[in-house]
Design a protein around this motif. Structure first.
Motif, PDB file in Angstrom:
ATOM      1  N   ASP A  68       0.829  -1.204   0.000  1.00  0.00           N
ATOM      2  CA  ASP A  68       0.000   0.000   0.000  1.00  0.00           C
ATOM      3  C   ASP A  68       0.865   1.257   0.000  1.00  0.00           C
ATOM      4  OD1 ASP A  68      -2.313  -1.479  -0.010  1.00  0.00           O
ATOM      5  OD2 ASP A  68      -2.764  -1.188   2.121  1.00  0.00           O
ATOM      6  N   GLY A  69       1.965   1.201   0.757  1.00  0.00           N
ATOM      7  CA  GLY A  69       2.870   2.344   0.802  1.00  0.00           C
ATOM      8  C   GLY A  69       3.578   2.571  -0.523  1.00  0.00           C
ATOM      9  N   ILE A  70       4.017   1.494  -1.145  1.00  0.00           N
ATOM     10  CA  ILE A  70       4.675   1.616  -2.452  1.00  0.00           C
ATOM     11  C   ILE A  70       3.725   2.262  -3.453  1.00  0.00           C
ATOM     12  CG2 ILE A  70       5.583   0.289  -4.397  1.00  0.00           C
ATOM     13  CD1 ILE A  70       6.671  -1.716  -2.321  1.00  0.00           C
ATOM     14  N   LYS A  71       2.479   1.858  -3.418  1.00  0.00           N
ATOM     15  CA  LYS A  71       1.479   2.424  -4.325  1.00  0.00           C
ATOM     16  C   LYS A  71       1.228   3.895  -4.017  1.00  0.00           C
ATOM     17  CE  LYS A  71      -3.285   1.743  -5.927  1.00  0.00           C
ATOM     18  NZ  LYS A  71      -4.516   0.902  -5.784  1.00  0.00           N
ATOM     19  N   ALA A  72       1.124   4.230  -2.728  1.00  0.00           N
ATOM     20  CA  ALA A  72       0.832   5.611  -2.335  1.00  0.00           C
ATOM     21  C   ALA A  72       1.964   6.569  -2.695  1.00  0.00           C
ATOM     22  CB  ALA A  72       0.546   5.679  -0.831  1.00  0.00           C
ATOM     23  N   LEU A  73       3.208   6.072  -2.690  1.00  0.00           N
ATOM     24  CA  LEU A  73       4.369   6.923  -2.946  1.00  0.00           C
ATOM     25  C   LEU A  73       4.884   6.807  -4.385  1.00  0.00           C
ATOM     26  CD1 LEU A  73       6.359   6.328   0.368  1.00  0.00           C
ATOM     27  CD2 LEU A  73       4.942   8.305  -0.219  1.00  0.00           C
ATOM     28  N   ALA A  74       4.167   6.098  -5.219  1.00  0.00           N
ATOM     29  CA  ALA A  74       4.647   5.814  -6.575  1.00  0.00           C
ATOM     30  C   ALA A  74       4.899   7.074  -7.397  1.00  0.00           C
ATOM     31  CB  ALA A  74       3.654   4.911  -7.304  1.00  0.00           C
ATOM     32  N   HIS A  75       4.177   8.153  -7.112  1.00  0.00           N
ATOM     33  CA  HIS A  75       4.307   9.373  -7.915  1.00  0.00           C
ATOM     34  C   HIS A  75       5.398  10.291  -7.395  1.00  0.00           C
ATOM     35  CE1 HIS A  75       1.870  10.533  -4.471  1.00  0.00           C
ATOM     36  NE2 HIS A  75       2.148  11.798  -4.734  1.00  0.00           N
ATOM     37  N   TRP A  78      11.430  11.339  -4.925  1.00  0.00           N
ATOM     38  CA  TRP A  78      12.467  10.959  -3.966  1.00  0.00           C
ATOM     39  C   TRP A  78      11.953   9.948  -2.938  1.00  0.00           C
ATOM     40  CZ3 TRP A  78      17.128  12.550  -5.330  1.00  0.00           C
ATOM     41  CH2 TRP A  78      17.252  13.711  -6.103  1.00  0.00           C
ATOM     42  N   ALA A  79      11.041   9.106  -3.313  1.00  0.00           N
ATOM     43  CA  ALA A  79      10.401   8.211  -2.355  1.00  0.00           C
ATOM     44  C   ALA A  79      11.365   7.156  -1.798  1.00  0.00           C
ATOM     45  CB  ALA A  79       9.206   7.525  -3.001  1.00  0.00           C
ATOM     46  N   TRP A  80      11.253   6.891  -0.500  1.00  0.00           N
ATOM     47  CA  TRP A  80      11.920   5.776   0.155  1.00  0.00           C
ATOM     48  C   TRP A  80      10.799   4.839   0.587  1.00  0.00           C
ATOM     49  CZ3 TRP A  80      16.206   3.238   0.578  1.00  0.00           C
ATOM     50  CH2 TRP A  80      16.472   2.427   1.681  1.00  0.00           C
ATOM     51  N   THR A  81      10.619   3.733  -0.116  1.00  0.00           N
ATOM     52  CA  THR A  81       9.419   2.922   0.030  1.00  0.00           C
ATOM     53  C   THR A  81       9.616   1.605   0.758  1.00  0.00           C
ATOM     54  OG1 THR A  81       9.782   1.908  -2.147  1.00  0.00           O
ATOM     55  CG2 THR A  81       8.385   3.889  -2.061  1.00  0.00           C
ATOM     56  N   ARG A  82      10.848   1.168   0.953  1.00  0.00           N
ATOM     57  CA  ARG A  82      11.104  -0.090   1.653  1.00  0.00           C
ATOM     58  C   ARG A  82      11.902   0.197   2.922  1.00  0.00           C
ATOM     59  NH1 ARG A  82      10.378  -1.757  -3.590  1.00  0.00           N
ATOM     60  NH2 ARG A  82       9.281  -3.769  -3.805  1.00  0.00           N
ATOM     61  N   GLY A 105      14.064  15.553   8.787  1.00  0.00           N
ATOM     62  CA  GLY A 105      13.924  15.753   7.350  1.00  0.00           C
ATOM     63  C   GLY A 105      12.569  16.288   6.951  1.00  0.00           C
ATOM     64  N   GLY A 106      11.776  16.750   7.939  1.00  0.00           N
ATOM     65  CA  GLY A 106      10.498  17.378   7.639  1.00  0.00           C
ATOM     66  C   GLY A 106       9.460  16.433   7.077  1.00  0.00           C
ATOM     67  N   TYR A 107       9.647  15.129   7.284  1.00  0.00           N
ATOM     68  CA  TYR A 107       8.807  14.107   6.643  1.00  0.00           C
ATOM     69  C   TYR A 107       8.844  14.246   5.123  1.00  0.00           C
ATOM     70  CZ  TYR A 107       6.821  12.726  11.177  1.00  0.00           C
ATOM     71  OH  TYR A 107       6.651  12.265  12.467  1.00  0.00           O
ATOM     72  N   LYS A 108       9.923  14.848   4.628  1.00  0.00           N
ATOM     73  CA  LYS A 108      10.145  14.964   3.189  1.00  0.00           C
ATOM     74  C   LYS A 108      11.299  14.062   2.741  1.00  0.00           C
ATOM     75  CE  LYS A 108       7.160  18.391   2.519  1.00  0.00           C
ATOM     76  NZ  LYS A 108       5.947  18.245   1.678  1.00  0.00           N
ATOM     77  N   ALA A 109      12.242  13.833   3.637  1.00  0.00           N
ATOM     78  CA  ALA A 109      13.426  13.033   3.337  1.00  0.00           C
ATOM     79  C   ALA A 109      13.999  12.537   4.646  1.00  0.00           C
ATOM     80  CB  ALA A 109      14.454  13.861   2.577  1.00  0.00           C
ATOM     81  N   ARG A 142       9.660   5.445   5.988  1.00  0.00           N
ATOM     82  CA  ARG A 142       9.260   5.871   4.656  1.00  0.00           C
ATOM     83  C   ARG A 142       9.020   7.386   4.571  1.00  0.00           C
ATOM     84  NH1 ARG A 142       4.519   1.502   3.996  1.00  0.00           N
ATOM     85  NH2 ARG A 142       4.542   1.840   6.252  1.00  0.00           N
ATOM     86  N   VAL A 143       9.390   7.956   3.447  1.00  0.00           N
ATOM     87  CA  VAL A 143       9.166   9.359   3.107  1.00  0.00           C
ATOM     88  C   VAL A 143       8.950   9.441   1.596  1.00  0.00           C
ATOM     89  CG1 VAL A 143      10.489  10.400   5.014  1.00  0.00           C
ATOM     90  CG2 VAL A 143      11.698   9.685   2.954  1.00  0.00           C
ATOM     91  N   PRO A 144       8.369  10.535   1.082  1.00  0.00           N
ATOM     92  CA  PRO A 144       8.007  11.771   1.769  1.00  0.00           C
ATOM     93  C   PRO A 144       6.521  11.827   2.135  1.00  0.00           C
ATOM     94  CG  PRO A 144       7.945  12.140  -0.588  1.00  0.00           C
ATOM     95  CD  PRO A 144       8.327  10.684  -0.394  1.00  0.00           C
ATOM     96  N   ASN A 145       6.192  12.880   2.893  1.00  0.00           N
ATOM     97  CA  ASN A 145       4.810  13.223   3.259  1.00  0.00           C
ATOM     98  C   ASN A 145       4.116  12.088   3.991  1.00  0.00           C
ATOM     99  OD1 ASN A 145       5.350  15.596   1.785  1.00  0.00           O
ATOM    100  ND2 ASN A 145       4.521  14.725  -0.090  1.00  0.00           N
ATOM    101  N   THR A 146       4.873  11.381   4.846  1.00  0.00           N
ATOM    102  CA  THR A 146       4.338  10.238   5.574  1.00  0.00           C
ATOM    103  C   THR A 146       3.958  10.583   7.007  1.00  0.00           C
ATOM    104  OG1 THR A 146       6.633   9.622   6.043  1.00  0.00           O
ATOM    105  CG2 THR A 146       5.555   8.546   4.164  1.00  0.00           C
ATOM    106  N   GLY A 147       4.099  11.853   7.355  1.00  0.00           N
ATOM    107  CA  GLY A 147       3.661  12.405   8.626  1.00  0.00           C
ATOM    108  C   GLY A 147       3.229  13.833   8.360  1.00  0.00           C
TER     109      GLY A 147
END
Length: 336
Positions: A68-75, A78-82, A105-109, A142-147
């Motif tokens: 679900d996270g991989i799908k949510a961050l697919a776009h 700079w996503a860190w998904t695993r 990292g501001g929940y960005k990185a 995981r980032v970004p925008n995960t908090g």
């Protein structure tokens, strides 16, 4: 273990979006960003001061929460998904205690690049802990925008639909405790420490432990996700400003309703500098007051100077004392 080129490329990739997010909601954004980049350029290191012994995946590859996270961050570019964690173990005099470290990292990185004040891959903060006999677990959530994060386009704070950073933090705590014997740890001596956005994650993981933020998937999730202590360092996102409540002057003195305080919150040490231009020190003061009212055990170390993102790097400022103060506080609660 990563080779130097891979480490450098990965760390630079993590640093770029962090630099863009470092002070995104302040009126002096460009000045702060320039100062942050100037500090970074003067402190680049290509190799970590110590190496981790292993890297552990938080989630099984086929698990729904991971997919679900991989799908949510697919776009995201700079996503860190695993998500994983790195294990740094003491060489001698182990206290059988561990601290999970959440970088900022501001929940960005994840701010664990070559210019990070935590060291490359968190090696500097982990060396400090392992030299004190404490196992350091550096969590790459995981980032970004995960908090809670600042949207520079809408000029508003946003909450993610899936709280992936909190999911990762809760899973990491349970997973370390599940593997306590293998790591040579006492399962009742496992705490959390976080910096900036990671400080917010340390607060959330030490207050939201009554409810898991995902559906259980295996035996790991039957293990307690409550940390035994917490050390949030210049934590962010702690007031109702981050719920976009107005007027801001009032919202700044109200605890973010995402944070559930009670007497069951583990012993907490808050670290902050009065001159922090990014996450003002009143964030920690508001949280301290709320914890005290709820009957929690909390102490706030407030330093005259230190700014933001000082990590474990000495600056010749008042906040340089925080690592010694933290170890003294840990001894006071029986760790290390």
């Amino acid at each position: 273990m990563p080779n130097p080129l891979t480490a450098l490329l990965y760390a630079v990739a993590l640093w770029i979006p962090f630099a863009n997010a470092i002070a995104a909601d302040g009126p002096d954004l460009e000045q702060r960003r320039a100062e942050a980049m100037q500090r970074a350029s003067a402190t680049i290191q290509a190799e970590p001061v110590i190496n981790y012994s292993q890297e552990v995946a938080l989630w099984p590859e086929g698990s729904q929460v991971l997919q679900d996270g991989i799908k949510a961050l697919a776009h995201e570019t700079w996503a860190w998904t695993r998500p994983t964690y790195l294990v740094y173990s003491p060489k001698v005099n182990t206290s059988r205690s561990a601290i999970l470290v959440f970088p900022g990292g501001g929940y960005k990185a994840l701010a664990i690049g070559p210019s990070s004040t935590l060291g490359l891959y968190g090696a500097d903060v982990c060396k400090w802990l392992t030299d004190s006999g404490i196992t350091c677990i550096l969590v790459k959530y995981r980032v970004p925008n995960t908090g809670c994060n600042w949207n520079s386009v809408t000029r508003r704070h946003e909450q993610p639909e899936i709280p992936m950073a909190l999911q990762d933090a809760q899973r990491a705590i349970s997973l370390v405790r599940y593997n306590a014997e293998a790591y040579g740890l006492d399962p009742d001596r496992i705490g959390v420490m976080g910096f900036s956005a990671g400080g917010n994650l340390a607060v959330l993981s030490s207050t939201a432990f009554a409810h898991r933020s995902y559906d259980a998937i295996d035996d790991v999730d039957e293990v307690s996700r409550r940390p035994d202590f917490a050390i949030p360092v210049y934590p962010g996102h702690l007031t109702m400003e981050h719920k976009n409540k107005t007027p801001r002057s009032i919202a700044a003195q109200e605890l973010n309703t995402d944070i559930e305080v009670s007497s069951a919150v583990p012993p907490t040490l808050l670290i902050h500098a009065k001159d922090d231009p990014v996450d003002p020190s009143y964030y920690s003061q508001v949280y301290e007051r709320a914890l005290k009212r709820a009957g929690g055990s909390v102490e706030l170390k407030l330093y005259e100077t230190g700014g933001h993102a000082f990590g474990v790097r000495k600056q010749g400022k008042d906040a340089d004392r925080w690592t010694d103060d933290a170890l003294q506080w840990l001894r006071g609660i029986g760790i290390p």
